[in-house]
Write an enzyme that holds these catalytic residues in place. Sequence first.
Site, mmCIF file in Angstrom:
data_model
loop_
_atom_site.group_PDB
_atom_site.id
_atom_site.type_symbol
_atom_site.label_atom_id
_atom_site.label_comp_id
_atom_site.label_asym_id
_atom_site.label_seq_id
_atom_site.Cartn_x
_atom_site.Cartn_y
_atom_site.Cartn_z
ATOM 1 N N GLU A 151 0.862 -1.251 0.059
ATOM 2 C CA GLU A 151 -0.063 0.016 -0.054
ATOM 3 C C GLU A 151 1.037 1.410 0.039
ATOM 4 O O GLU A 151 0.629 2.165 0.814
ATOM 5 C CB GLU A 151 -0.851 0.035 1.080
ATOM 6 C CG GLU A 151 -2.058 -0.997 1.130
ATOM 7 C CD GLU A 151 -2.849 -1.343 2.315
ATOM 8 O OE1 GLU A 151 -3.017 -0.257 3.134
ATOM 9 O OE2 GLU A 151 -3.557 -2.290 2.457
ATOM 10 N N ASN A 193 1.911 -5.133 -3.287
ATOM 11 C CA ASN A 193 0.628 -5.324 -3.018
ATOM 12 C C ASN A 193 -0.251 -3.981 -2.607
ATOM 13 O O ASN A 193 0.221 -3.290 -1.905
ATOM 14 C CB ASN A 193 0.455 -6.234 -1.421
ATOM 15 C CG ASN A 193 -0.852 -6.851 -1.387
ATOM 16 O OD1 ASN A 193 -1.701 -7.395 -2.177
ATOM 17 N ND2 ASN A 193 -1.406 -6.662 -0.180
ATOM 18 N N HIS A 229 -10.794 -5.746 -2.228
ATOM 19 C CA HIS A 229 -11.779 -5.392 -1.239
ATOM 20 C C HIS A 229 -12.789 -4.859 -1.956
ATOM 21 O O HIS A 229 -12.721 -3.529 -2.085
ATOM 22 C CB HIS A 229 -11.276 -4.777 -0.027
ATOM 23 C CG HIS A 229 -10.169 -5.513 0.844
ATOM 24 N ND1 HIS A 229 -10.449 -6.516 1.631
ATOM 25 C CD2 HIS A 229 -8.824 -4.999 1.017
ATOM 26 C CE1 HIS A 229 -9.230 -6.720 2.084
ATOM 27 N NE2 HIS A 229 -8.367 -5.857 1.936
ATOM 28 N N GLU A 256 -6.543 -10.378 -1.162
ATOM 29 C CA GLU A 256 -7.372 -10.090 -0.100
ATOM 30 C C GLU A 256 -8.844 -10.004 -0.314
ATOM 31 O O GLU A 256 -9.520 -9.274 0.276
ATOM 32 C CB GLU A 256 -6.792 -8.735 0.664
ATOM 33 C CG GLU A 256 -5.296 -8.837 1.034
ATOM 34 C CD GLU A 256 -4.813 -7.807 1.658
ATOM 35 O OE1 GLU A 256 -5.728 -6.800 2.349
ATOM 36 O OE2 GLU A 256 -3.597 -7.276 1.835
ATOM 37 N N ASP A 258 -12.539 -10.084 -0.406
ATOM 38 C CA ASP A 258 -13.944 -9.946 0.011
ATOM 39 C C ASP A 258 -14.670 -8.946 -0.764
ATOM 40 O O ASP A 258 -14.383 -8.022 -1.160
ATOM 41 C CB ASP A 258 -13.747 -9.661 1.571
ATOM 42 C CG ASP A 258 -13.083 -8.496 1.934
ATOM 43 O OD1 ASP A 258 -12.727 -7.426 0.944
ATOM 44 O OD2 ASP A 258 -12.430 -8.592 3.011
HETATM 45 O O1 G3I Z 1 -4.837 -8.448 18.900
HETATM 46 C C1 G3I Z 1 -5.219 -7.226 19.652
HETATM 47 C C2 G3I Z 1 -6.238 -7.409 20.869
HETATM 48 O O2 G3I Z 1 -5.492 -7.946 21.874
HETATM 49 C C3 G3I Z 1 -6.459 -6.084 21.398
HETATM 50 O O3 G3I Z 1 -7.489 -6.102 22.476
HETATM 51 C C4 G3I Z 1 -7.524 -5.314 20.388
HETATM 52 C C5 G3I Z 1 -8.242 -4.097 20.656
HETATM 53 O O4 G3I Z 1 -8.098 -3.116 19.572
HETATM 54 O O5 G3I Z 1 -6.857 -5.200 19.201
HETATM 55 C C6 G3I Z 1 -6.359 -6.437 18.610
HETATM 56 O O6 G3I Z 1 -5.416 -6.266 17.485
HETATM 57 C C7 G3I Z 1 -6.031 -5.743 16.376
HETATM 58 C C8 G3I Z 1 -5.836 -6.871 15.391
HETATM 59 O O7 G3I Z 1 -6.459 -6.427 13.827
HETATM 60 C C9 G3I Z 1 -6.203 -8.214 15.468
HETATM 61 O O8 G3I Z 1 -7.430 -8.573 15.452
HETATM 62 C C10 G3I Z 1 -5.885 -4.400 15.919
HETATM 63 O O9 G3I Z 1 -6.252 -3.280 16.822
HETATM 64 C C11 G3I Z 1 -6.334 -4.204 14.469
HETATM 65 O O10 G3I Z 1 -5.852 -2.902 14.014
HETATM 66 C C12 G3I Z 1 -5.960 -5.163 13.523
HETATM 67 O O11 G3I Z 1 -6.643 -4.962 12.250
HETATM 68 C C13 G3I Z 1 -6.032 -5.611 11.157
HETATM 69 C C14 G3I Z 1 -5.578 -4.410 10.042
HETATM 70 O O12 G3I Z 1 -5.164 -5.163 9.004
HETATM 71 C C15 G3I Z 1 -4.863 -3.387 10.571
HETATM 72 O O13 G3I Z 1 -4.761 -2.525 10.026
HETATM 73 C C16 G3I Z 1 -7.184 -6.377 10.388
HETATM 74 O O14 G3I Z 1 -7.046 -7.605 11.428
HETATM 75 C C17 G3I Z 1 -6.584 -6.927 9.309
HETATM 76 O O15 G3I Z 1 -7.720 -7.909 8.738
HETATM 77 C C18 G3I Z 1 -6.474 -5.802 8.290
HETATM 78 O O16 G3I Z 1 -5.691 -6.281 7.144
HETATM 79 C C19 G3I Z 1 -5.431 -5.362 6.173
HETATM 80 C C20 G3I Z 1 -4.302 -5.986 5.424
HETATM 81 O O17 G3I Z 1 -3.147 -6.201 6.372
HETATM 82 C C21 G3I Z 1 -3.492 -5.037 4.388
HETATM 83 N N1 G3I Z 1 -4.889 -4.440 3.377
HETATM 84 C C22 G3I Z 1 -5.937 -4.202 4.188
HETATM 85 C C23 G3I Z 1 -6.504 -5.050 5.113
HETATM 86 C C24 G3I Z 1 -7.670 -4.618 5.766
HETATM 87 O O18 G3I Z 1 -7.552 -3.704 6.505
#
Ligand code: G3I
Length: 445
Positions: A151, A193, A229, A256, A258
């Site tokens: 990105e 990517n 997405h 990715e 969806d």
């Molecule tokens: O694991 C912690 C947990 O301990 C805590 O309590 C909670 C509170 O907010 O956060 C948890 O972490 C989160 C993590 O996902 C796991 O669930 C983060 O806050 C959250 O920011 C994170 O989001 C991820 C996101 O990327 C971050 O930007 C998403 O799961 C993930 O699906 C998403 O994936 C991205 C790709 O990497 C790149 N392209 C876009 C895609 C969607 O945004």
Amino acid sequence: MLLATAVTGVVFAASVAVIGTADAASTLGASAAQTGRYFGAAIAAGKLGDATYTGILNREFNAVTPENEMKWDATEPSQGRFTYTNGDRILNQGISMGAKIRGHALLWHQQQPSWAQGLSGSALRSAALNHVTQVATHYRGKIYAWDVVNEAFADGGSGARRDSNLQRTGNDWIEAAFRAARAADPGAKLCYNDYNTDGVNAKSTGVYNMVKDFKSRGVPIDCVGFQSHLGTSIPGDYQSNLQRFADLGVEVQITELDVAQGGNQATIYAAVTRACMAVSRCGGITVWGIRDSDSWRTGENPLLFDASGNKKAAYTSVLNALNAGGPTNPTTPPPTTPVTSPPTSNPPSGACAASVSLNSWSGGYVATVRVTAGSAGVNGWTVSLPLPSGSALTSTWNATNTGTTGTVTFHNVSYNGQIAAGGYTEFGFQGTGAGPTATPGCAAG
Ligand code: G3I
């Protein structure tokens, strides 16, 4: 005439049997594999104890991507301290399934650890390249494709790079990352990517121009990931956009996928799948999660399985599109590491030659050294290279070094000492100051 008709009939029947319903596979991965492709899912280490989740995973998919576990904040929470526990759990799950593993993502402006967010300039450049080197080395030989950079382009009509702390270290940060990744894991395909690049638009054209430039200058890039997405529509030029990148000589991957649940969800999923199947260099598709309840898009129900793990209509449309076949994904040749300076003339029998390619920025550099064996091959090698005054080596990969300033010598490590006649291996190092300009010496043994 009668004979010719009969023969044609036989050939026709045989070709139908290859792609027809008689041989239709009943899972996504098996069906994709029939044309040499993969069908993967992003998975989370924290869900591997959920039997419904792993049941679907093991049954349906032949590729996995860690949703968060190999990102910078997860793998290097404090500078120089690497934690691979959860990344390794994803890796081992993938290995146990015989799946391809997509590494995601070495450098990204998001999900950086707070210590990296506080860095800038050459301190950030060095830290970022060290991160690429260490993580790619840890997973060396295990990763099918790495999202080396994620990105990095801006949304909107500019087609330009996105502003970020990484971009502010110099426009060459992306190519420096790709070179460091290649040196650390020469067997992994290296991908760029991004999202909102799913049709022909200003952003995807910006990426296209970068890939074209990289290919023309020998920067090691093998694949481009299209996140996909999607909302309630798909760009009409989705397939032709994939094709124009494929025509640059890179593999394309849907990384990715969806799709918002609406009247068109199954249709859009099928259209994406058909597009990949129609592009011979499209290596495979990854959906960003398994069940709707696993998705980052809360409330949009964008995946192929409902919260209870049942197959949705979108699942069936994808499976049918996979089973309808398409040109086979050609086995892409192993990546090659280009050199920006031509190798020295053929080394004499029994000896070796070395050449350096450099990626420099203000205050630092990454050097990739290619060691080429002469007509007798070598069993062990030593390269000596004078560094300019003021230059100091900070890290080395795929070799051990003696000294860090002045003339530094590099010796092979256990796995790359033997080079067959005419073959080569590569190692790399990072340094501060100006990079070396002298021709390295190379000795066998
Ligand atoms: O694991 C912690 C947990 O301990 C805590 O309590 C909670 C509170 O907010 O956060 C948890 O972490 C989160 C993590 O996902 C796991 O669930 C983060 O806050 C959250 O920011 C994170 O989001 C991820 C996101 O990327 C971050 O930007 C998403 O799961 C993930 O699906 C998403 O994936 C991205 C790709 O990497 C790149 N392209 C876009 C895609 C969607 O945004």
